[in-house]
Design a protein around this motif. Structure first.
Motif, PDB file in Angstrom:
ATOM      1  N   MET A  41      -7.310   7.225   1.009  1.00 37.45           N
ATOM      2  CA  MET A  41      -8.017   8.511   1.051  1.00 37.45           C
ATOM      3  C   MET A  41      -8.893   8.698  -0.178  1.00 37.45           C
ATOM      4  SD  MET A  41      -7.950   9.968   3.848  1.00 37.45           S
ATOM      5  CE  MET A  41      -9.006  11.312   3.318  1.00 37.45           C
TER       6      MET A  41
ATOM      7  N   PRO B 288      -4.887  12.685   6.899  1.00 36.96           N
ATOM      8  CA  PRO B 288      -4.955  12.126   5.544  1.00 36.96           C
ATOM      9  C   PRO B 288      -3.632  12.170   4.791  1.00 36.96           C
ATOM     10  CG  PRO B 288      -6.949  13.346   5.990  1.00 36.96           C
ATOM     11  CD  PRO B 288      -6.040  13.553   7.184  1.00 36.96           C
ATOM     12  N   VAL B 289      -3.360  11.059   4.139  1.00 37.06           N
ATOM     13  CA  VAL B 289      -2.134  10.890   3.347  1.00 37.06           C
ATOM     14  C   VAL B 289      -2.579  10.512   1.936  1.00 37.06           C
ATOM     15  CG1 VAL B 289      -0.006   9.533   3.125  1.00 37.06           C
ATOM     16  CG2 VAL B 289      -0.882  10.103   5.402  1.00 37.06           C
TER      17      VAL B 289
ATOM     18  N   ASN C 212       1.116  -2.183   9.913  1.00 34.94           N
ATOM     19  CA  ASN C 212       0.594  -1.069   9.121  1.00 34.94           C
ATOM     20  C   ASN C 212      -0.616  -1.444   8.262  1.00 34.94           C
ATOM     21  OD1 ASN C 212       1.007   1.516   7.382  1.00 34.94           O
ATOM     22  ND2 ASN C 212       1.288  -0.157   5.907  1.00 34.94           N
TER      23      ASN C 212
ATOM     24  N   LYS D  22      -8.815   2.543  15.307  1.00 31.87           N
ATOM     25  CA  LYS D  22      -7.557   3.288  15.441  1.00 31.87           C
ATOM     26  C   LYS D  22      -7.347   3.780  16.878  1.00 31.87           C
ATOM     27  CE  LYS D  22      -6.066   2.619  11.292  1.00 31.87           C
ATOM     28  NZ  LYS D  22      -4.876   1.784  11.073  1.00 31.87           N
TER      29      LYS D  22
ATOM     30  N   ASP E  19      -2.462 -12.694   5.356  1.00 29.46           N
ATOM     31  CA  ASP E  19      -3.637 -11.968   5.833  1.00 29.46           C
ATOM     32  C   ASP E  19      -3.449 -11.754   7.333  1.00 29.46           C
ATOM     33  OD1 ASP E  19      -6.120 -11.255   6.876  1.00 29.46           O
ATOM     34  OD2 ASP E  19      -7.235 -12.450   5.404  1.00 29.46           O
ATOM     35  N   VAL E  20      -3.393 -10.495   7.757  1.00 28.06           N
ATOM     36  CA  VAL E  20      -3.084 -10.217   9.167  1.00 28.06           C
ATOM     37  C   VAL E  20      -4.162 -10.712  10.126  1.00 28.06           C
ATOM     38  CG1 VAL E  20      -1.564  -8.251   8.688  1.00 28.06           C
ATOM     39  CG2 VAL E  20      -4.021  -7.852   9.075  1.00 28.06           C
TER      40      VAL E  20
ATOM     41  N   ASP F 257       1.599  -8.720   2.619  1.00 31.91           N
ATOM     42  CA  ASP F 257       0.353  -8.105   2.148  1.00 31.91           C
ATOM     43  C   ASP F 257      -0.467  -9.212   1.493  1.00 31.91           C
ATOM     44  OD1 ASP F 257      -1.630  -6.225   1.017  1.00 31.91           O
ATOM     45  OD2 ASP F 257      -0.138  -4.676   1.360  1.00 31.91           O
TER      46      ASP F 257
ATOM     47  N   TYR G 217     -13.788   2.585  11.771  1.00 31.61           N
ATOM     48  CA  TYR G 217     -12.372   2.944  11.560  1.00 31.61           C
ATOM     49  C   TYR G 217     -11.820   3.697  12.773  1.00 31.61           C
ATOM     50  CZ  TYR G 217      -8.200   4.711   9.171  1.00 31.61           C
ATOM     51  OH  TYR G 217      -6.906   5.009   8.823  1.00 31.61           O
TER      52      TYR G 217
ATOM     53  N   THR H   4      -2.967   8.392  -0.548  1.00 32.37           N
ATOM     54  CA  THR H   4      -2.899   6.968  -0.910  1.00 32.37           C
ATOM     55  C   THR H   4      -4.268   6.529  -1.418  1.00 32.37           C
ATOM     56  OG1 THR H   4      -3.644   6.021   1.184  1.00 32.37           O
ATOM     57  CG2 THR H   4      -1.294   6.555   1.037  1.00 32.37           C
ATOM     58  N   ARG H   5      -4.333   5.282  -1.841  1.00 33.78           N
ATOM     59  CA  ARG H   5      -5.603   4.681  -2.278  1.00 33.78           C
ATOM     60  C   ARG H   5      -6.678   4.867  -1.204  1.00 33.78           C
ATOM     61  NH1 ARG H   5      -8.958   1.247  -0.905  1.00 33.78           N
ATOM     62  NH2 ARG H   5      -7.749   0.974   0.989  1.00 33.78           N
TER      63      ARG H   5
ATOM     64  N   GLY I 247       0.833  -1.202   0.000  1.00 36.72           N
ATOM     65  CA  GLY I 247       0.000   0.000   0.000  1.00 36.72           C
ATOM     66  C   GLY I 247       0.869   1.254   0.000  1.00 36.72           C
ATOM     67  N   GLY I 248       0.213   2.399   0.068  1.00 42.30           N
ATOM     68  CA  GLY I 248       0.947   3.665  -0.055  1.00 42.30           C
ATOM     69  C   GLY I 248       1.991   3.857   1.034  1.00 42.30           C
ATOM     70  N   ILE I 249       1.573   3.798   2.293  1.00 43.98           N
ATOM     71  CA  ILE I 249       2.506   4.064   3.403  1.00 43.98           C
ATOM     72  C   ILE I 249       3.476   2.891   3.575  1.00 43.98           C
ATOM     73  CG2 ILE I 249       2.648   4.393   5.916  1.00 43.98           C
ATOM     74  CD1 ILE I 249      -0.013   5.997   5.697  1.00 43.98           C
TER      75      ILE I 249
ATOM     76  N   THR J  50       0.580   1.634  12.801  1.00 44.43           N
ATOM     77  CA  THR J  50      -0.024   2.786  12.123  1.00 44.43           C
ATOM     78  C   THR J  50      -1.431   2.987  12.658  1.00 44.43           C
ATOM     79  OG1 THR J  50       1.222   2.130  10.160  1.00 44.43           O
ATOM     80  CG2 THR J  50      -0.353   3.920   9.908  1.00 44.43           C
ATOM     81  N   SER J  51      -1.568   3.971  13.551  1.00 50.54           N
ATOM     82  CA  SER J  51      -2.895   4.413  13.994  1.00 50.54           C
ATOM     83  C   SER J  51      -3.308   5.550  13.070  1.00 50.54           C
ATOM     84  CB  SER J  51      -2.852   4.813  15.472  1.00 50.54           C
ATOM     85  OG  SER J  51      -4.098   5.309  15.901  1.00 50.54           O
TER      86      SER J  51
HETATM   87  P1  NAI Z   1      -3.463   1.474   1.402  1.00 48.34           P
HETATM   88  O1  NAI Z   1      -4.828   1.013   1.147  1.00 48.34           O
HETATM   89  O2  NAI Z   1      -2.656   2.016   0.276  1.00 48.34           O
HETATM   90  O3  NAI Z   1      -2.604   0.322   2.103  1.00 48.34           O
HETATM   91  C1  NAI Z   1      -3.157  -0.605   3.016  1.00 48.34           C
HETATM   92  C2  NAI Z   1      -2.545  -1.963   2.729  1.00 48.34           C
HETATM   93  O4  NAI Z   1      -3.009  -2.900   3.695  1.00 48.34           O
HETATM   94  C3  NAI Z   1      -2.948  -2.483   1.339  1.00 48.34           C
HETATM   95  O5  NAI Z   1      -1.810  -2.824   0.591  1.00 48.34           O
HETATM   96  C4  NAI Z   1      -3.817  -3.694   1.661  1.00 48.34           C
HETATM   97  O6  NAI Z   1      -3.720  -4.736   0.718  1.00 48.34           O
HETATM   98  C5  NAI Z   1      -3.261  -4.116   3.016  1.00 48.34           C
HETATM   99  N1  NAI Z   1      -4.229  -4.948   3.721  1.00 48.34           N
HETATM  100  C6  NAI Z   1      -5.563  -4.741   3.866  1.00 48.34           C
HETATM  101  N2  NAI Z   1      -6.130  -5.757   4.527  1.00 48.34           N
HETATM  102  C7  NAI Z   1      -5.128  -6.638   4.813  1.00 48.34           C
HETATM  103  C8  NAI Z   1      -5.089  -7.890   5.473  1.00 48.34           C
HETATM  104  N3  NAI Z   1      -6.195  -8.457   5.971  1.00 48.34           N
HETATM  105  N4  NAI Z   1      -3.890  -8.517   5.594  1.00 48.34           N
HETATM  106  C9  NAI Z   1      -2.774  -7.951   5.083  1.00 48.34           C
HETATM  107  N5  NAI Z   1      -2.748  -6.779   4.445  1.00 48.34           N
HETATM  108  C10 NAI Z   1      -3.919  -6.127   4.310  1.00 48.34           C
HETATM  109  O7  NAI Z   1      -3.575   2.594   2.515  1.00 48.34           O
HETATM  110  P2  NAI Z   1      -2.454   3.367   3.349  1.00 48.34           P
HETATM  111  O8  NAI Z   1      -2.905   4.750   3.419  1.00 48.34           O
HETATM  112  O9  NAI Z   1      -1.100   3.053   2.892  1.00 48.34           O
HETATM  113  O10 NAI Z   1      -2.701   2.717   4.801  1.00 48.34           O
HETATM  114  C11 NAI Z   1      -1.688   2.166   5.618  1.00 48.34           C
HETATM  115  C12 NAI Z   1      -2.081   2.355   7.059  1.00 48.34           C
HETATM  116  O11 NAI Z   1      -2.092   3.744   7.353  1.00 48.34           O
HETATM  117  C13 NAI Z   1      -3.472   1.824   7.408  1.00 48.34           C
HETATM  118  O12 NAI Z   1      -3.430   1.178   8.665  1.00 48.34           O
HETATM  119  C14 NAI Z   1      -4.294   3.095   7.478  1.00 48.34           C
HETATM  120  O13 NAI Z   1      -5.420   2.931   8.305  1.00 48.34           O
HETATM  121  C15 NAI Z   1      -3.294   4.072   8.035  1.00 48.34           C
HETATM  122  N6  NAI Z   1      -3.578   5.474   7.819  1.00 48.34           N
HETATM  123  C16 NAI Z   1      -3.777   5.962   6.562  1.00 48.34           C
HETATM  124  C17 NAI Z   1      -4.068   7.285   6.366  1.00 48.34           C
HETATM  125  C18 NAI Z   1      -4.340   7.848   5.009  1.00 48.34           C
HETATM  126  O14 NAI Z   1      -4.873   8.941   4.922  1.00 48.34           O
HETATM  127  N7  NAI Z   1      -3.994   7.177   3.920  1.00 48.34           N
HETATM  128  C19 NAI Z   1      -4.135   8.227   7.493  1.00 48.34           C
HETATM  129  C20 NAI Z   1      -3.897   7.606   8.778  1.00 48.34           C
HETATM  130  C21 NAI Z   1      -3.628   6.292   8.916  1.00 48.34           C
END
Ligand code: NAI
Length: 260
Positions: A197, A191-192, A93, A163, A66-67, A43, A159, A194-195, A22-24, A144-145
């Motif tokens: 948001m 917000p960051v 994360n 968190k 799968d976490v 992932d 959500y 990524t997909r 994912g993004g982060i 990652t909260s």
């Molecule tokens: P993202 O959607 O790009 O990445 C999330 C990743 O988690 C994806 O690659 C997805 O396949 C994986 N994932 C989902 N369910 C899963 C599972 N059951 N087992 C293993 N992997 C799984 O989103 P992003 O933004 O990179 O999110 C990363 C973390 O950051 C998340 O915990 C999100 O809640 C948190 N976050 C994100 C923010 C944002 O604005 N994008 C802001 C604050 C926190």
């Protein structure tokens, strides 16, 4: 994937990163490799994982995990130990946003799924990482909260609950880890880009996702979303020995959001 990291604070360390494609997660993996770490990328999508690992070369291994499944968390930690005979760092994360809906319109199954991935997933990751880090003499775990872990967000009750919950897990893990030289912290981004948001914007205003973004931006004093690399930089700091006195902490990277 290489860039010019100012330092190599993670030289020789082995890290597990969940949600790695994912993004982060991806930005964190890139930063870790730049700083000298070897990474296990975990992932759901094998093709995305294999492509990302290929970009990092021998510094990366990958696993479909799968976490929410205990055994798959176990396998992810085991991969690090098999490949590099150690594990020093965990980045828990992986996360999902769930459906954007008012509480009385959110199906219990939707609530359960968000809690399963975002809370049970972190619990299961901690349960595997803590003993492994203990056996290795210590280490650091970052969860990652979100700013949604510090206050509410209309339409995102599951959500926000998830968190908030991981902050509780983090604090207990920090106390359990401290006697073993294990530090545990959360990062709490606003917000960051990524997909996730883009999905939340579309869920909030299906007819006008750009309008939803404009509204979200009004709550961020810096008037922009964060970049994944800006969160990765904080995770890298917390994972490194530079953060040796930091445990049990909540670290915002939010463009000033929580100051208001
Ligand atoms: P993202 O959607 O790009 O990445 C999330 C990743 O988690 C994806 O690659 C997805 O396949 C994986 N994932 C989902 N369910 C899963 C599972 N059951 N087992 C293993 N992997 C799984 O989103 P992003 O933004 O990179 O999110 C990363 C973390 O950051 C998340 O915990 C999100 O809640 C948190 N976050 C994100 C923010 C944002 O604005 N994008 C802001 C604050 C926190």
């Amino acid at each position: 994937m290489a860039s010019n990291a100012a330092t190599r604070r993670l030289d020789g360390a082995v890290a597990l990163i969940t949600g790695a494609t994912g993004g982060i997660g991806r930005a964190t993996a890139a930063r870790f490799v730049d700083e000298g770490a070897r990474v296990v990328l975990a992932d759901l999508d094998a093709e995305a994982l294999s492509d990302l690992a290929a970009a990092f070369g021998p510094s990366a291994a990958w696993i479909c995990a799968d976490v929410t499944e205990e055994e798959q968390n176990r396998a992810a930690v085991a991969l690090a130990l098999e490949r590099w005979s150690r594990i020093d760092i965990g980045v828990l994360n992986a996360g999902i946003e769930g459906r954007v809906a008012a509480i009385d319109e959110l199906a219990p199954a939707d609530f359960d799924r968000v809690i399963a991935v975002n809370v049970r997933g972190v619990f299961l990751g901690l349960a595997q990482l803590l003993p492994a880090l203990r056996r290795g003499g210590g280490g650091a775990i970052t969860i990652t909260s979100s700013t949604a872990g510090l206050r509410g967000a209309a339409g995102l009750a599951a959500y926000t609950a998830s968190k908030h919950a991981v902050i509780g897990l983090m604090k207990s893990a920090a106390l359990e880890g401290a006697p073993h030289n294990i530090r545990v912290n959360t990062v709490n981004p606003a917000p960051v880009e990524t997909r996730m948001m883009r999905s939340i914007e579309a869920g909030a205003r299906p007819d006008d996702p750009d309008g939803a973004k404009t509204k979200f931006l009004t709550g961020i004093p810096l008037k922009r979303y964060g970049r994944p690399e800006e969160i990765a930089a904080l995770i890298a700091f917390l994972s490194s020995d530079e953060a040796s006195f930091c445990t049990g902490g909540i670290y915002t990277a939010d463009g000033g959001t929580m100051a208001g």
